[in-house]
Motif scaffolding. Structure first.
Motif, PDB file in Angstrom:
ATOM      1  N   GLY A  83       0.784  -1.227   0.000  1.00 13.17           N
ATOM      2  CA  GLY A  83       0.000   0.000   0.000  1.00 13.17           C
ATOM      3  C   GLY A  83       0.813   1.271   0.000  1.00 13.17           C
ATOM      4  N   ARG A  84       2.148   1.137  -0.156  1.00 16.38           N
ATOM      5  CA  ARG A  84       2.983   2.332  -0.148  1.00 16.38           C
ATOM      6  C   ARG A  84       4.288   2.040  -0.899  1.00 16.38           C
ATOM      7  NH1 ARG A  84       3.373   4.633   4.753  1.00 16.38           N
ATOM      8  NH2 ARG A  84       5.354   5.636   4.239  1.00 16.38           N
ATOM      9  N   LEU A  85       4.967   3.090  -1.301  1.00 19.03           N
ATOM     10  CA  LEU A  85       6.273   2.983  -1.950  1.00 19.03           C
ATOM     11  C   LEU A  85       7.131   4.117  -1.403  1.00 19.03           C
ATOM     12  CD1 LEU A  85       8.368   2.002  -3.951  1.00 19.03           C
ATOM     13  CD2 LEU A  85       7.165   3.249  -5.763  1.00 19.03           C
ATOM     14  N   ASP A  86       8.188   3.757  -0.693  1.00 18.84           N
ATOM     15  CA  ASP A  86       9.012   4.753  -0.019  1.00 18.84           C
ATOM     16  C   ASP A  86      10.397   4.915  -0.635  1.00 18.84           C
ATOM     17  OD1 ASP A  86       7.214   5.206   2.478  1.00 18.84           O
ATOM     18  OD2 ASP A  86       7.430   3.030   2.331  1.00 18.84           O
ATOM     19  N   ILE A  87      10.914   3.827  -1.210  1.00 18.52           N
ATOM     20  CA  ILE A  87      12.302   3.810  -1.679  1.00 18.52           C
ATOM     21  C   ILE A  87      12.350   3.115  -3.037  1.00 18.52           C
ATOM     22  CG2 ILE A  87      14.642   2.972  -1.195  1.00 18.52           C
ATOM     23  CD1 ILE A  87      13.524   2.676   1.810  1.00 18.52           C
ATOM     24  N   LEU A  88      13.075   3.702  -3.972  1.00 21.93           N
ATOM     25  CA  LEU A  88      13.356   3.054  -5.253  1.00 21.93           C
ATOM     26  C   LEU A  88      14.859   3.037  -5.449  1.00 21.93           C
ATOM     27  CD1 LEU A  88      12.729   1.958  -8.134  1.00 21.93           C
ATOM     28  CD2 LEU A  88      12.582   4.357  -8.875  1.00 21.93           C
ATOM     29  N   VAL A  89      15.409   1.842  -5.680  1.00 25.91           N
ATOM     30  CA  VAL A  89      16.826   1.692  -5.984  1.00 25.91           C
ATOM     31  C   VAL A  89      16.944   1.217  -7.428  1.00 25.91           C
ATOM     32  CG1 VAL A  89      19.014   0.603  -5.391  1.00 25.91           C
ATOM     33  CG2 VAL A  89      17.347   1.123  -3.587  1.00 25.91           C
ATOM     34  N   ASN A  90      17.441   2.087  -8.285  1.00 22.29           N
ATOM     35  CA  ASN A  90      17.628   1.767  -9.702  1.00 22.29           C
ATOM     36  C   ASN A  90      18.994   1.130  -9.892  1.00 22.29           C
ATOM     37  OD1 ASN A  90      15.222   2.778 -11.116  1.00 22.29           O
ATOM     38  ND2 ASN A  90      15.854   4.789 -10.365  1.00 22.29           N
ATOM     39  N   ASN A  91      19.045  -0.189  -9.685  1.00 21.34           N
ATOM     40  CA  ASN A  91      20.305  -0.915  -9.756  1.00 21.34           C
ATOM     41  C   ASN A  91      20.487  -1.687 -11.067  1.00 21.34           C
ATOM     42  OD1 ASN A  91      22.694  -2.527  -8.582  1.00 21.34           O
ATOM     43  ND2 ASN A  91      21.216  -4.124  -9.066  1.00 21.34           N
ATOM     44  N   ALA A  92      19.404  -2.112 -11.700  1.00 15.74           N
ATOM     45  CA  ALA A  92      19.524  -2.955 -12.897  1.00 15.74           C
ATOM     46  C   ALA A  92      20.346  -2.248 -13.970  1.00 15.74           C
ATOM     47  CB  ALA A  92      18.144  -3.292 -13.439  1.00 15.74           C
ATOM     48  N   ALA A 126       7.621   6.288  -9.929  1.00 14.20           N
ATOM     49  CA  ALA A 126       7.706   6.244  -8.468  1.00 14.20           C
ATOM     50  C   ALA A 126       7.516   7.624  -7.870  1.00 14.20           C
ATOM     51  CB  ALA A 126       9.058   5.674  -8.047  1.00 14.20           C
ATOM     52  N   ALA A 127       8.105   8.619  -8.493  1.00 13.62           N
ATOM     53  CA  ALA A 127       8.027   9.981  -7.960  1.00 13.62           C
ATOM     54  C   ALA A 127       6.608  10.520  -7.976  1.00 13.62           C
ATOM     55  CB  ALA A 127       8.944  10.906  -8.747  1.00 13.62           C
ATOM     56  N   GLY A 128       5.800  10.095  -8.933  1.00 16.64           N
ATOM     57  CA  GLY A 128       4.409  10.534  -8.946  1.00 16.64           C
ATOM     58  C   GLY A 128       3.700  10.135  -7.669  1.00 16.64           C
ATOM     59  N   HIS A 129       3.952   8.918  -7.214  1.00 17.35           N
ATOM     60  CA  HIS A 129       3.358   8.460  -5.951  1.00 17.35           C
ATOM     61  C   HIS A 129       4.025   9.131  -4.756  1.00 17.35           C
ATOM     62  CE1 HIS A 129       1.661   5.856  -2.894  1.00 17.35           C
ATOM     63  NE2 HIS A 129       2.884   5.651  -2.452  1.00 17.35           N
ATOM     64  N   ARG A 132       2.813  12.579  -4.021  1.00 13.45           N
ATOM     65  CA  ARG A 132       1.491  12.630  -3.383  1.00 13.45           C
ATOM     66  C   ARG A 132       1.573  12.339  -1.892  1.00 13.45           C
ATOM     67  NH1 ARG A 132       0.189  10.498  -8.467  1.00 13.45           N
ATOM     68  NH2 ARG A 132       0.379   8.317  -7.753  1.00 13.45           N
ATOM     69  N   GLN A 133       2.503  11.472  -1.485  1.00  9.42           N
ATOM     70  CA  GLN A 133       2.630  11.178  -0.057  1.00  9.42           C
ATOM     71  C   GLN A 133       3.591  12.142   0.633  1.00  9.42           C
ATOM     72  OE1 GLN A 133       3.892   7.071   0.012  1.00  9.42           O
ATOM     73  NE2 GLN A 133       6.062   7.551  -0.079  1.00  9.42           N
ATOM     74  N   GLY A 134       4.279  12.980  -0.153  1.00 13.01           N
ATOM     75  CA  GLY A 134       5.127  14.026   0.404  1.00 13.01           C
ATOM     76  C   GLY A 134       6.502  13.589   0.841  1.00 13.01           C
ATOM     77  N   THR A 167      20.574  12.397 -12.073  1.00 12.87           N
ATOM     78  CA  THR A 167      20.423  12.472 -10.617  1.00 12.87           C
ATOM     79  C   THR A 167      20.390  13.931 -10.162  1.00 12.87           C
ATOM     80  OG1 THR A 167      21.512  10.330 -10.290  1.00 12.87           O
ATOM     81  CG2 THR A 167      21.484  11.837  -8.408  1.00 12.87           C
ATOM     82  N   HIS A 168      21.298  14.739 -10.684  1.00 12.88           N
ATOM     83  CA  HIS A 168      21.304  16.170 -10.350  1.00 12.88           C
ATOM     84  C   HIS A 168      20.005  16.834 -10.806  1.00 12.88           C
ATOM     85  CE1 HIS A 168      25.402  15.464  -9.360  1.00 12.88           C
ATOM     86  NE2 HIS A 168      25.901  15.592 -10.573  1.00 12.88           N
ATOM     87  N   ALA A 169      19.606  16.551 -12.030  1.00 10.43           N
ATOM     88  CA  ALA A 169      18.434  17.219 -12.612  1.00 10.43           C
ATOM     89  C   ALA A 169      17.160  16.884 -11.844  1.00 10.43           C
ATOM     90  CB  ALA A 169      18.291  16.826 -14.089  1.00 10.43           C
ATOM     91  N   LEU A 170      16.975  15.611 -11.519  1.00  5.61           N
ATOM     92  CA  LEU A 170      15.761  15.211 -10.797  1.00  5.61           C
ATOM     93  C   LEU A 170      15.762  15.751  -9.373  1.00  5.61           C
ATOM     94  CD1 LEU A 170      15.267  11.527 -12.027  1.00  5.61           C
ATOM     95  CD2 LEU A 170      14.296  13.647 -12.955  1.00  5.61           C
ATOM     96  N   ALA A 171      16.943  15.801  -8.748  1.00  6.37           N
ATOM     97  CA  ALA A 171      17.023  16.381  -7.406  1.00  6.37           C
ATOM     98  C   ALA A 171      16.586  17.843  -7.431  1.00  6.37           C
ATOM     99  CB  ALA A 171      18.446  16.262  -6.864  1.00  6.37           C
ATOM    100  N   ASN A 172      16.995  18.564  -8.451  1.00  4.47           N
ATOM    101  CA  ASN A 172      16.614  19.973  -8.559  1.00  4.47           C
ATOM    102  C   ASN A 172      15.097  20.150  -8.617  1.00  4.47           C
ATOM    103  OD1 ASN A 172      19.265  20.803  -8.604  1.00  4.47           O
ATOM    104  ND2 ASN A 172      19.402  20.943 -10.832  1.00  4.47           N
ATOM    105  N   GLU A 173      14.425  19.252  -9.312  1.00  2.00           N
ATOM    106  CA  GLU A 173      12.976  19.376  -9.484  1.00  2.00           C
ATOM    107  C   GLU A 173      12.182  18.792  -8.322  1.00  2.00           C
ATOM    108  OE1 GLU A 173      10.975  18.715 -13.120  1.00  2.00           O
ATOM    109  OE2 GLU A 173      12.815  18.811 -14.322  1.00  2.00           O
ATOM    110  N   TRP A 174      12.691  17.716  -7.712  1.00  4.38           N
ATOM    111  CA  TRP A 174      11.855  16.959  -6.782  1.00  4.38           C
ATOM    112  C   TRP A 174      12.192  17.176  -5.315  1.00  4.38           C
ATOM    113  CZ3 TRP A 174      12.140  11.725  -9.928  1.00  4.38           C
ATOM    114  CH2 TRP A 174      11.395  11.887 -11.111  1.00  4.38           C
ATOM    115  N   ALA A 175      13.291  17.850  -5.002  1.00  2.00           N
ATOM    116  CA  ALA A 175      13.642  18.067  -3.600  1.00  2.00           C
ATOM    117  C   ALA A 175      12.526  18.797  -2.858  1.00  2.00           C
ATOM    118  CB  ALA A 175      14.952  18.849  -3.495  1.00  2.00           C
ATOM    119  N   ALA A 176      11.939  19.795  -3.492  1.00  2.00           N
ATOM    120  CA  ALA A 176      10.882  20.572  -2.843  1.00  2.00           C
ATOM    121  C   ALA A 176       9.610  19.757  -2.635  1.00  2.00           C
ATOM    122  CB  ALA A 176      10.578  21.822  -3.659  1.00  2.00           C
ATOM    123  N   LYS A 177       9.508  18.606  -3.307  1.00  2.00           N
ATOM    124  CA  LYS A 177       8.348  17.723  -3.145  1.00  2.00           C
ATOM    125  C   LYS A 177       8.580  16.683  -2.043  1.00  2.00           C
ATOM    126  CE  LYS A 177       7.210  18.112  -8.093  1.00  2.00           C
ATOM    127  NZ  LYS A 177       6.031  18.984  -7.922  1.00  2.00           N
ATOM    128  N   GLY A 178       9.729  16.767  -1.369  1.00  2.00           N
ATOM    129  CA  GLY A 178      10.046  15.812  -0.315  1.00  2.00           C
ATOM    130  C   GLY A 178      10.725  14.555  -0.811  1.00  2.00           C
TER     131      GLY A 178
END
Length: 251
Positions: A83-92, A126-129, A132-134, A167-178
């Protein structure tokens, strides 16, 4: 302070968790308290046993991550699991070795699709979810070749350099979303990807001579970095590419 590193009640998706670095990361997150969803082409029975022995739940999702087709299936399976997703590790990831003059378009596309394109769209889903959970943690597995060019692996070097930039680019956009987006850059580890290097006595000796720690990395050496970046201890850490390399880049 130890509570800062606990992952109790959280769900982590780890791609390519059947062996090697992905397995070590999945087990480390489980030992810190997370339930694990392992996504990949190959069954992860050994990883399941290790996760369950740590007292955590485990779900394997069969997914060929050489394309983006299974991305939503992986995310939906994780959400249905707990019922939740907290961590995504893109290892493949994959690597194809050849002189740059001999690299085929097929091999180039295979490496970039797996190592970069699917990584981005899994992160997006993953980030879309998480937005929403912050809160959420995304950990990309980069490489020393995010900083260097390597030899006979131009597509891999291109993909891992791009992973660092993404990684840098997504951090810039998503840090403010938690959402924390960071990466780990492993050095020379004893995994399937480095088997050819370790089997080449001359190349293996040259690599080992340059590692200040004096040894190849063991997959378990990534455990601390992964738990740190997945936990509350890294809540104000955004957009880093953390080398875990025995001192290789410091040489």
């Amino acid at each position: 302070m130890s509570n800062m590193f606990k992952l109790d009640g959280q769900t982590a998706v780890v791609t390519g968790a059947n062996t090697g670095l992905g397995q070590a990361i999945a087990v480390a997150l489980a030992q810190a308290g997370a339930d694990i969803v392992a996504a990949g082409r190959s069954a992860a029975d050994d990883t399941r046993a290790l996760v369950e022995s740590a007292g955590r739940r485990f779900l394997f999702v069969e997914a060929d991550l050489s394309s983006t087709a299974p991305v939503q299936h992986v995310i939906d399976a994780a959400l249905n699991f707990q019922g939740r997703l907290d961590i995504l590790v893109n290892n493949a990831g994959i690597i194809r070795r050849a002189d740059a003059l001999d690299v085929t378009e097929e091999d180039w596309d295979a490496v970039l699709d797996t190592n970069l394109k699917t990584l981005f769209f899994l992160s997006q889903a993953a980030a879309g979810h998480m937005a929403r959970q912050g809160a959420g943690k995304i950990i990309n597995i980069a490489s020393l070749l995010s900083f260097q060019g390597g030899i006979r692996v131009p597509a891999y070097a291109a993909s891992k350099s791009a992973v660092a930039g993404l990684t840098h680019a997504l951090a810039n956009e998503w840090a403010a979303k938690g959402i924390n987006v960071n990466a780990i850059a492993p050095g020379y580890f004893e995994t399937n990807n480095t088997q050819a290097l370790r089997d080449d006595a001359q190349r293996s000796e040259a690599i080992l001579a340059r590692i200040p720690a004096g040894r190849w990395g063991s997959p378990a050496d990534l455990a601390g970095a992964a738990v740190f970046l997945a936990s509350r201890a890294s809540d104000y850490v955004h957009g880093i590419v953390l080398p875990v390399d025995g001192g290789w880049l410091a040489r």
